[in-house]
Design a protein around this motif. Structure first.
Motif, PDB file in Angstrom:
ATOM      1  N   MET A  38      -1.194   4.590  -6.988  1.00 10.73           N
ATOM      2  CA  MET A  38      -0.197   5.179  -7.746  1.00 10.73           C
ATOM      3  C   MET A  38      -0.458   5.516  -9.152  1.00 10.73           C
ATOM      4  O   MET A  38      -0.878   4.384  -9.889  1.00 10.73           O
ATOM      5  N   LEU A  39      -0.493   6.586  -9.606  1.00 12.57           N
ATOM      6  CA  LEU A  39      -0.810   7.071 -10.880  1.00 12.57           C
ATOM      7  C   LEU A  39       0.390   7.996 -11.404  1.00 12.57           C
ATOM      8  O   LEU A  39      -0.034   8.978 -12.094  1.00 12.57           O
ATOM      9  N   PRO A  40       1.473   7.593 -11.790  1.00 12.96           N
ATOM     10  CA  PRO A  40       1.973   6.454 -11.477  1.00 12.96           C
ATOM     11  C   PRO A  40       2.738   6.705 -10.285  1.00 12.96           C
ATOM     12  O   PRO A  40       3.736   5.552  -9.696  1.00 12.96           O
ATOM     13  N   SER A  41       2.738   7.776  -9.430  1.00 10.51           N
ATOM     14  CA  SER A  41       3.600   7.768  -8.151  1.00 10.51           C
ATOM     15  C   SER A  41       2.660   7.836  -6.902  1.00 10.51           C
ATOM     16  O   SER A  41       1.536   8.125  -6.938  1.00 10.51           O
ATOM     17  N   GLY A  42       3.464   7.412  -5.717  1.00 11.93           N
ATOM     18  CA  GLY A  42       2.846   7.516  -4.433  1.00 11.93           C
ATOM     19  C   GLY A  42       3.549   7.146  -3.566  1.00 11.93           C
ATOM     20  O   GLY A  42       4.602   7.179  -3.421  1.00 11.93           O
ATOM     21  N   ALA A  43       2.910   6.547  -2.611  1.00  4.22           N
ATOM     22  CA  ALA A  43       3.647   5.766  -1.540  1.00  4.22           C
ATOM     23  C   ALA A  43       3.419   4.224  -1.211  1.00  4.22           C
ATOM     24  O   ALA A  43       2.444   3.721  -1.591  1.00  4.22           O
ATOM     25  N   VAL A  44       4.615   3.713  -1.032  1.00  6.73           N
ATOM     26  CA  VAL A  44       4.583   2.172  -0.655  1.00  6.73           C
ATOM     27  C   VAL A  44       5.037   1.957   0.808  1.00  6.73           C
ATOM     28  O   VAL A  44       6.001   2.692   1.365  1.00  6.73           O
ATOM     29  N   GLN A  45       4.639   0.749   1.300  1.00 11.72           N
ATOM     30  CA  GLN A  45       5.285   0.334   2.481  1.00 11.72           C
ATOM     31  C   GLN A  45       5.995  -1.004   2.478  1.00 11.72           C
ATOM     32  O   GLN A  45       5.541  -1.907   1.804  1.00 11.72           O
ATOM     33  N   ILE A  46       7.238  -0.854   2.951  1.00  6.92           N
ATOM     34  CA  ILE A  46       8.025  -1.931   3.064  1.00  6.92           C
ATOM     35  C   ILE A  46       8.952  -2.210   4.188  1.00  6.92           C
ATOM     36  O   ILE A  46       9.530  -1.214   4.941  1.00  6.92           O
ATOM     37  N   ASP A  47       8.822  -3.601   4.885  1.00  6.49           N
ATOM     38  CA  ASP A  47       9.179  -3.845   5.927  1.00  6.49           C
ATOM     39  C   ASP A  47       8.739  -2.693   7.098  1.00  6.49           C
ATOM     40  O   ASP A  47       9.614  -2.307   8.076  1.00  6.49           O
ATOM     41  N   GLY A  48       7.508  -2.545   6.950  1.00  9.77           N
ATOM     42  CA  GLY A  48       6.965  -1.650   8.173  1.00  9.77           C
ATOM     43  C   GLY A  48       7.435  -0.100   7.893  1.00  9.77           C
ATOM     44  O   GLY A  48       6.886   0.887   8.632  1.00  9.77           O
ATOM     45  N   GLN A  49       8.176   0.318   6.814  1.00 12.84           N
ATOM     46  CA  GLN A  49       8.477   1.644   6.615  1.00 12.84           C
ATOM     47  C   GLN A  49       7.798   2.197   5.476  1.00 12.84           C
ATOM     48  O   GLN A  49       7.566   1.608   4.319  1.00 12.84           O
TER      49      GLN A  49
END
Length: 94
Positions: free
Chosen positions: A35-46
């Motif tokens: 993340m530089l500073p945006s990207g993807a995250v995974q939360i509760d499998g999503q």
């Protein structure tokens, strides 16, 4: 009339999506991409689009959702990794 109905339906869908994302504030997850500073995250499998407050993060780093900007979650790194460890493989235990 048709145009007005389509616009109202689109606004309602955006509001529903915003509310669904807003419920994630306070949840923890992991950065799935650098993340530089945006990207993807995974939360509760999503997976979700996310951005930090300007802090670069490495993939796999634990994060907490602190806000929402349009359709993107705002996250910060979690200092104390209180996230549960992924389940161990049976062969690793033996």
């Amino acid at each position: 009339r048709m145009l007005l109905r389509n616009e109202q339906a689109a606004v309602h869908e955006v509001d529903d999506e915003q509310e669904r994302l807003r419920t994630l504030i306070g949840h923890r997850g992991r950065a799935k991409t650098k993340m530089l500073p945006s990207g993807a995250v995974q939360i509760d499998g999503q997976m979700y689009d996310a951005a930090t407050e300007g802090i670069p993060l490495e993939a796999g780093q634990p994060v907490e959702v602190i806000g929402l900007r349009f359709k993107s979650l705002i996250v910060r790194p979690v200092e104390n990794d209180a996230m549960p460890a992924p389940p161990a493989d049976v062969d690793d235990v033996l």
